[in-house]
Design an enzyme around this catalytic site. Structure first.
Site, PDB file in Angstrom:
ATOM      1  N   LYS A 107       0.819  -1.214   0.000  1.00 25.13           N
ATOM      2  CA  LYS A 107       0.000   0.000   0.000  1.00 25.13           C
ATOM      3  C   LYS A 107       0.852   1.263   0.000  1.00 25.13           C
ATOM      4  CE  LYS A 107      -4.324  -1.832   1.793  1.00 25.13           C
ATOM      5  NZ  LYS A 107      -4.022  -3.235   2.174  1.00 25.13           N
TER       6      LYS A 107
HETATM    7  C1  LIG Z   1      -4.667  -4.374   1.655  1.00 29.93           C
HETATM    8  C2  LIG Z   1      -3.928  -5.669   1.723  1.00 29.93           C
HETATM    9  C3  LIG Z   1      -4.264  -6.777   0.923  1.00 29.93           C
HETATM   10  C4  LIG Z   1      -5.457  -6.760   0.001  1.00 29.93           C
HETATM   11  O1  LIG Z   1      -5.284  -5.953  -1.122  1.00 29.93           O
HETATM   12  P1  LIG Z   1      -6.550  -5.536  -2.019  1.00 29.93           P
HETATM   13  O2  LIG Z   1      -6.017  -4.586  -2.996  1.00 29.93           O
HETATM   14  O3  LIG Z   1      -7.529  -4.918  -1.054  1.00 29.93           O
HETATM   15  O4  LIG Z   1      -7.081  -6.793  -2.611  1.00 29.93           O
HETATM   16  C5  LIG Z   1      -3.492  -7.913   0.977  1.00 29.93           C
HETATM   17  N1  LIG Z   1      -2.433  -7.991   1.830  1.00 29.93           N
HETATM   18  C6  LIG Z   1      -2.087  -6.967   2.636  1.00 29.93           C
HETATM   19  C7  LIG Z   1      -0.938  -7.136   3.544  1.00 29.93           C
HETATM   20  C8  LIG Z   1      -2.801  -5.770   2.609  1.00 29.93           C
HETATM   21  O5  LIG Z   1      -2.452  -4.758   3.413  1.00 29.93           O
END
Ligand SMILES: *Cc1c(COP(=O)(O)O)cnc(C)c1O
Length: 430
Positions: A107
């Site tokens: 993210k």
């Molecule tokens: C947010 C997140 C996900 C999921 O990603 P999406 O784009 O919502 O499918 C998977 N793993 C981690 C560690 C995350 O922080």
């Protein structure tokens, strides 16, 4: 490039407007009018291109003239200023490690890109910008870090007391300056409800520009394409990979699918979910049955109704071949924990619970399809999840970024889950 709403009622808007609005008024999601095709020129010196150059060329058609080339290149370079190694775990399975950024999760990429776009787009706004985010763990840290020390932008983060891990809490609460962390005595839904109330508060909106940095924002979604290209730079085989993405809101995998429509080679996308299995069920039965979300080890994927899935459906409508390219599977907590133990014992690799879901789904697929190879996205560093030490007895090597956090004071403010408490804090920032 213009963006339309997947609900088809709101007006088409530019990248700038889509970023500032977050979501169209008709409650759909913004989607680009055309999906660009990468040119022969893009691929010609592909292996020699820098990460920033690839990012710039991939995202440029989506931005149009809303940012100058110079600004866009700078934003790209700052967004991807860390490593994205594709690490081989078994003969057939690699891990695309997306946890070498500031808050140790993928993210960081979307949050860094979006924060820089928003800073740029709000320069000519007279009101102050307040970004409000509710988080169950990973999002808040990435957004807070992305906006840290950005002039003219205040960030207010709401997180549920006792529900985020030790490292996640430190990442949220130790920054200070323009970042205010609010520890809400309630659960994630309470945090989200508070953020929504604030965003709908027209009296407040008259005094500040309030926005949400939500994961559906195009400025967070689109840059997630970048690292699929970095993985392909490191891909040694002369056939296309199977790509497995641990999925919750399906934004990350949707960015990969978008990259593949633009020309990135990929034989198959596997969406790996935990027990929250709406999409695996939908792809098998054609029926979308939304249920309550259930708590799992891979808690960043505990999503009952994945918001980005409508974008995948939009791609399917435009490019029918993509339907054949996607599968989804659900992996239980029991298997997730077992996979973490096995991969540690057999290959000495520490998986986090989200990566473990991806590893298992990919391993199963490859067992049924001999001769193929692929990689999964290791979406966060194991040290971010307290369960890792309980399951395998170690977090692996502690990243430098984490060691320093433990010495810093927690600056969070405790509030009750009621809007008046939040409003008082927001009003002070105006
Ligand atoms: C947010 C997140 C996900 C999921 O990603 P999406 O784009 O919502 O499918 C998977 N793993 C981690 C560690 C995350 O922080």
């Amino acid at each position: 490039m213009k963006y339309f709403s997947t609900n088809r009622k709101s007006a088409h808007v530019s990248f700038r407007e889509a970023t500032l609005n977050g979501q169209p008024a008709d409650q759909g999601l913004y989607f680009p009018e055309q999906i660009p095709t990468l040119s022969a020129e893009f691929w010609r010196n592909f292996l020699d291109k820098s990460k920033a150059q690839i990012a710039f060329e991939v995202i440029k058609p989506y931005i149009g003239n809303d940012l100058t080339d110079e600004t866009l290149f700078k934003i790209c370079a700052e967004t991807v200023n860390f490593d994205f190694p594709l690490v081989r775990i078994t003969e057939n399975i690699g891990a695309l490690e997306l946890f070498h950024g500031a808050t140790l999760a993928f993210k960081d990429v979307g949050a860094r890109f979006m924060s820089r776009c928003l800073r740029y787009f709000s320069i000519d706004k007279s009101e102050k910008t307040i970004v409000i985010v509710a988080t169950s763990g990973d999002t808040g840290g990435a957004v807070a870090n992305g906006f840290f020390d950005v002039d003219g932008v205040e960030v207010v983060i709401l997180y549920p007391q006792g529900k985020v891990s030790k490292v996640q809490e430190l990442q949220l609460t130790t920054l200070g300056k323009n970042i205010t962390a609010l520890e809400v005595s309630g659960n994630f839904d309470d945090c989200q409800a508070l953020a929504k109330t604030a965003l709908a508060d027209m009296e407040l909106q008259k005094k500040v520009f309030l926005t949400s940095a939500n994961s559906i924002n195009v400025a967070r979604w689109l840059p997630q394409q970048f690292y699929y290209f970095y993985a392909f730079q490191q891909w040694k085989e002369n056939f296309a990979p199977i790509i497995c993405v641990p999925s919750g809101n399906f934004g990350n995998i949707c960015a990969g699918i978008l990259a593949s429509v633009s020309g990135l080679p990929c034989e198959k996308f596997i969406a790996a979910t935990n027990a929250n299995d709406v999409i695996p069920n939908f792809l098998q039965t054609g029926e979308m049955k939304i249920q309550q979300s259930v708590a799992t080890l891979s808690n960043a994927m505990d999503v009952a109704n994945p918001s980005n899935f409508v974008r995948i459906l939009e791609i399917f409508e435009q490019d029918y071949l993509m339907v054949e390219k996607m599968e989804a599977v659900s992996v239980s907590d029991e298997i997730t924990a077992q996979t973490m133990r096995e991969v540690y014992t057999k290959y000495n690799y520490v998986l986090d619970p989200h990566g473990a879901v991806g590893f298992y789904a990919l391993e199963k697929y490859l067992e049924g399809n001999p001769g193929k190879k692929g990689f999964f996205l290791e979406t966060a560093h194991p040290v971010k999840f307290d369960s890792v030490e309980q399951i395998i007895g170690t977090y692996g090597e502690m990243p430098e970024a984490v060691k320093g956090l433990f010495a810093k004071p927690n600056q969070s403010i405790e509030i009750d889950a009621n809007y008046e408490d939040l409003k008082e804090i927001l009003v002070q920032k105006v």
